[in-house]
Design a protein around this motif. Structure first.
Motif, mmCIF file in Angstrom:
data_model
loop_
_atom_site.group_PDB
_atom_site.id
_atom_site.type_symbol
_atom_site.label_atom_id
_atom_site.label_comp_id
_atom_site.label_asym_id
_atom_site.label_seq_id
_atom_site.Cartn_x
_atom_site.Cartn_y
_atom_site.Cartn_z
ATOM 1 N N THR A 29 48.595 67.073 34.394
ATOM 2 C CA THR A 29 48.354 68.409 33.878
ATOM 3 C C THR A 29 47.189 68.677 33.323
ATOM 4 O O THR A 29 46.731 69.602 33.195
ATOM 5 C CB THR A 29 49.599 68.980 32.886
ATOM 6 N N LEU A 30 46.457 67.462 32.774
ATOM 7 C CA LEU A 30 45.140 67.653 32.284
ATOM 8 C C LEU A 30 43.820 67.414 33.413
ATOM 9 O O LEU A 30 42.890 67.531 33.143
ATOM 10 C CB LEU A 30 44.970 66.623 31.347
ATOM 11 N N GLY A 31 44.628 67.189 34.725
ATOM 12 C CA GLY A 31 43.455 67.088 35.765
ATOM 13 C C GLY A 31 43.137 65.459 35.822
ATOM 14 O O GLY A 31 42.263 65.092 36.487
ATOM 15 N N LYS A 32 43.617 64.662 34.789
ATOM 16 C CA LYS A 32 43.267 63.342 34.843
ATOM 17 C C LYS A 32 43.960 62.493 36.073
ATOM 18 O O LYS A 32 45.131 62.916 36.294
ATOM 19 C CB LYS A 32 43.440 62.533 33.477
ATOM 20 N N LEU A 33 43.452 61.321 36.099
ATOM 21 C CA LEU A 33 44.184 60.523 37.180
ATOM 22 C C LEU A 33 44.641 59.276 36.431
ATOM 23 O O LEU A 33 43.817 58.182 36.424
ATOM 24 C CB LEU A 33 43.484 60.208 38.538
ATOM 25 N N PRO A 34 45.925 59.215 36.584
ATOM 26 C CA PRO A 34 46.646 57.452 36.149
ATOM 27 C C PRO A 34 46.049 56.618 37.046
ATOM 28 O O PRO A 34 46.331 56.519 38.180
ATOM 29 C CB PRO A 34 48.036 57.894 36.007
ATOM 30 N N ARG A 35 45.564 55.374 36.588
ATOM 31 C CA ARG A 35 44.946 54.521 37.489
ATOM 32 C C ARG A 35 46.155 53.729 38.270
ATOM 33 O O ARG A 35 46.170 53.459 39.205
ATOM 34 C CB ARG A 35 44.395 53.388 36.456
ATOM 35 N N GLU A 36 47.208 53.692 37.592
ATOM 36 C CA GLU A 36 48.341 53.181 38.433
ATOM 37 C C GLU A 36 48.764 53.910 39.654
ATOM 38 O O GLU A 36 49.114 53.297 40.575
ATOM 39 C CB GLU A 36 49.546 52.917 37.390
ATOM 40 N N SER A 37 48.784 55.431 39.536
ATOM 41 C CA SER A 37 48.925 55.917 40.606
ATOM 42 C C SER A 37 48.164 55.963 41.666
ATOM 43 O O SER A 37 48.364 55.946 42.930
ATOM 44 C CB SER A 37 49.152 57.627 40.170
ATOM 45 N N LEU A 38 46.803 55.932 41.460
ATOM 46 C CA LEU A 38 45.689 55.669 42.176
ATOM 47 C C LEU A 38 46.072 54.235 43.142
ATOM 48 O O LEU A 38 45.838 54.229 44.421
ATOM 49 C CB LEU A 38 44.397 55.763 41.715
ATOM 50 N N LEU A 39 46.216 53.387 42.446
ATOM 51 C CA LEU A 39 46.314 52.005 43.016
ATOM 52 C C LEU A 39 47.581 51.939 43.816
ATOM 53 O O LEU A 39 47.465 51.211 45.093
ATOM 54 C CB LEU A 39 46.396 50.820 41.919
ATOM 55 N N ARG A 40 48.633 52.703 43.557
ATOM 56 C CA ARG A 40 49.756 52.541 44.492
ATOM 57 C C ARG A 40 49.334 53.532 45.697
ATOM 58 O O ARG A 40 49.746 52.904 46.771
ATOM 59 C CB ARG A 40 50.853 53.533 43.487
ATOM 60 N N LEU A 41 48.548 54.392 45.623
ATOM 61 C CA LEU A 41 48.300 55.164 47.166
ATOM 62 C C LEU A 41 47.288 54.278 47.809
ATOM 63 O O LEU A 41 47.662 54.100 49.164
ATOM 64 C CB LEU A 41 47.383 56.310 46.759
ATOM 65 N N ILE A 42 46.342 53.444 47.275
ATOM 66 C CA ILE A 42 45.796 52.505 47.988
ATOM 67 C C ILE A 42 46.761 51.368 48.642
ATOM 68 O O ILE A 42 46.185 50.976 49.836
ATOM 69 C CB ILE A 42 44.760 51.989 47.194
ATOM 70 N N SER A 43 47.541 51.052 47.800
ATOM 71 C CA SER A 43 48.348 49.935 48.427
ATOM 72 C C SER A 43 49.404 50.556 49.404
ATOM 73 O O SER A 43 49.249 49.718 50.457
ATOM 74 C CB SER A 43 49.306 49.352 47.420
ATOM 75 N N GLN A 44 49.698 51.719 49.331
ATOM 76 C CA GLN A 44 50.777 52.293 50.503
ATOM 77 C C GLN A 44 49.893 52.304 51.919
ATOM 78 O O GLN A 44 50.455 52.370 52.737
ATOM 79 C CB GLN A 44 51.286 53.392 49.905
ATOM 80 N N ALA A 45 48.457 52.553 51.445
ATOM 81 C CA ALA A 45 47.697 52.863 52.786
ATOM 82 C C ALA A 45 47.194 51.532 53.320
ATOM 83 O O ALA A 45 46.378 51.536 54.616
ATOM 84 C CB ALA A 45 46.432 53.669 52.380
ATOM 85 N N GLY A 46 47.691 50.545 52.817
ATOM 86 C CA GLY A 46 47.387 49.096 53.371
ATOM 87 C C GLY A 46 45.847 48.640 52.864
ATOM 88 O O GLY A 46 45.424 47.719 53.433
ATOM 89 N N GLY A 47 45.379 49.249 51.792
ATOM 90 C CA GLY A 47 44.060 48.842 51.455
ATOM 91 C C GLY A 47 44.126 47.721 50.178
ATOM 92 O O GLY A 47 43.125 47.369 50.076
ATOM 93 N N GLY A 48 45.237 47.375 49.944
ATOM 94 C CA GLY A 48 45.449 46.300 48.742
ATOM 95 C C GLY A 48 45.020 47.060 47.399
ATOM 96 O O GLY A 48 44.758 48.304 47.214
ATOM 97 N N PRO A 49 45.101 46.093 46.367
ATOM 98 C CA PRO A 49 44.715 47.249 45.046
ATOM 99 C C PRO A 49 43.315 47.180 44.801
ATOM 100 O O PRO A 49 42.575 46.376 45.574
ATOM 101 C CB PRO A 49 45.353 45.845 44.103
#
Length: 447
Positions: free
Chosen positions: A427-447
């Motif tokens: 809600t502050l417009g910030k990006l939790p690092r864990e959420s970004l790493l999860r997206l990368i991992s789900q796309a097959g890009g690894g951590p």
């Protein structure tokens, strides 16, 4: 309900003669009604040391905050109102209860009463002694577990009064404050709720998040009106600038703001844009008019000093002595230039760059609507790599990389670059690092 002897009546925060405390779904709430509601709610609050104020309506939130102050209770403000966070709070603060206006908060507590207006109360609320702890905020947790940050009433009062003087609020008598930021975060608490309470401004009880809702809230409010927002919201609003309602002051914080975006916002809204520098632990530290100034000026009540550990903030508007996380170059008494955070500097093959610079270049690519670089995590013998998560519906990863090659050294090209429909911003417009790493991992890009 009688107030404890240690509670004293403070000077009228609406000494400017403001008639309204808030506007709630089109209903104007007079200061006298707010005072009665505070007294009535304070009489109903359970006898505990800590309140978790989960009210989503800003008027109910500010009434709950004032009632807790009257009862000498400390308001806990979690980084997120989700079950896991609330359960952790209950473990850390056993003597707590929740105040909610949107169903059960998962904590013992009470619903915000719907019939407060039927009860008579004293003519004005009471406030705690300056030394009383007033709130315990939580850091955003975007880079790890949220940490508590306690603030006394004196600290909050000094900070908000100094901000009001810097912003020239005496020229905006009777203004309405419209905020796109959460009021349980330090920015929203100080620049929406307390700015209104301590400077005689009417607070819009809504919480508009989407461009259409923000435009509508501005259009409904009479002038003068103040927009408290973030760079993320400003970018979204400026994507469709036609027929934008005018504002009289814009505040921005929570993320770096470019001079270009600040200038475009000033032209679009016809108002000064003031950027606030600070953090949850220290509160508001300094301001600048970003469209014109590169340097920051500390608020009255904030003092900076430096040692081998970095730059420290202290003074009447700061709770103790707080180490700031940015690289700061002092250029005069209370004046500084802001560098990058140490955590934002990356070293690839002996070359250094800042994530803020890389993000700026990414967002400047035509067709990129949102995006962010991040440094991944090392796995085994594999070194950490730069990655990027991007929203660009009309582009391919290769097209974005081709554009980036014209702007940044090839060493900093992201590997991988993952396209998504939306970034997992809070809600502050910030990006939790864990959420970004999860997206990368789900796309097959690894951590």
């Amino acid at each position: 309900m009688s107030a404890p002897a240690s509670v004293r009546q403070i000077a009228d925060p609406w000494r400017g003669g403001a008639a309204l405390a808030a506007v709630q779904a089109g209903r104007q709430i007079a200061v006298a009604e707010f005072r009665r509601d505070v007294a009535a709610l304070a009489a109903r609050l359970p006898a505990h040391q800590y309140m978790v104020n989960l009210c989503t309506d800003r008027y109910r939130f500010m009434t709950g905050l004032a009632a807790a102050l009257q009862r000498r209770q400390i308001s806990l403000m979690p980084a997120a109102n989700v079950p896991a966070v609330l359960a952790a709070l209950a473990e850390d603060y056993p003597d707590l209860y929740g105040l909610s206006d949107a169903g059960s908060p998962g904590l013992r507590g009470m619903e915000y009463p719907a019939d407060l207006e039927s009860e008579a109360g004293p003519s004005s609320p009471l406030a705690p002694e300056d030394s009383q702890p007033a709130v315990i905020l939580s850091t955003s947790g975007s880079t790890g577990r949220p940490k508590p940050a306690a603030k006394s009433w004196a600290t909050l009062r000094h900070s908000v009064q100094a901000a009001g003087a810097r912003l020239g609020l005496e020229r905006l008598h009777g203004a309405t404050v419209i905020g796109t930021v959460p009021h349980h975060h330090s920015y929203g608490l100080e620049s929406v709720i307390l700015l209104g309470l301590l400077h005689g401004l009417a607070i819009d009880a809504g919480w508009p998040l989407y461009p259409g809702d923000i435009r509508a809230a501005l259009a409904r409010a009479p002038r003068p009106r103040i927009l408290v927002t973030t760079p993320v919201h400003l970018r979204a609003l400026l994507a469709e600038p036609a027929h934008m309602p005018q504002a009289d002051l814009i505040l921005s914080a929570t993320a770096p703001l470019s001079r270009t975006l600040a200038a475009e916002a000033e032209a679009c809204f016809g108002a000064r844009l003031i950027e606030i520098y600070g953090c949850t632990e220290a509160g508001q530290v300094a301001t600048r008019r970003t469209a014109q100034d590169a340097e920051w000026q500390c608020l009255d009540g904030v003092v900076l000093d430096q040692d081998e550990h970095g730059t420290w903030a202290s003074g009447a508007a700061v709770p103790g002595r707080v180490l700031l996380h940015d690289m700061i170059e002092l250029t005069g008494p209370g004046i500084f230039r802001l560098g990058e955070r140490e955590a934002d500097l990356v070293d690839v093959a002996g070359k250094r760059a800042s994530l803020a610079h890389l993000n700026h270049q990414l967002l400047s690519v035509e067709g990129v609507q949102d995006g962010v670089f991040l440094m991944g995590e090392a796995q085994g013998r594999n070194v950490a790599r730069l990655a990027a998560v991007v929203v660009a519906p009309e582009l391919t990863p290769q097209a974005i990389l081709t554009a980036l090659r014209q702007q940044i050294d090839a060493a900093f090209l992201p590997r991988p670059l993952v396209l998504v429909n939306a970034l997992p911003r809070n809600t502050l417009g910030k990006l939790p690092r864990e959420s970004l790493l999860r997206l990368i991992s789900q796309a097959g890009g690894g951590p």
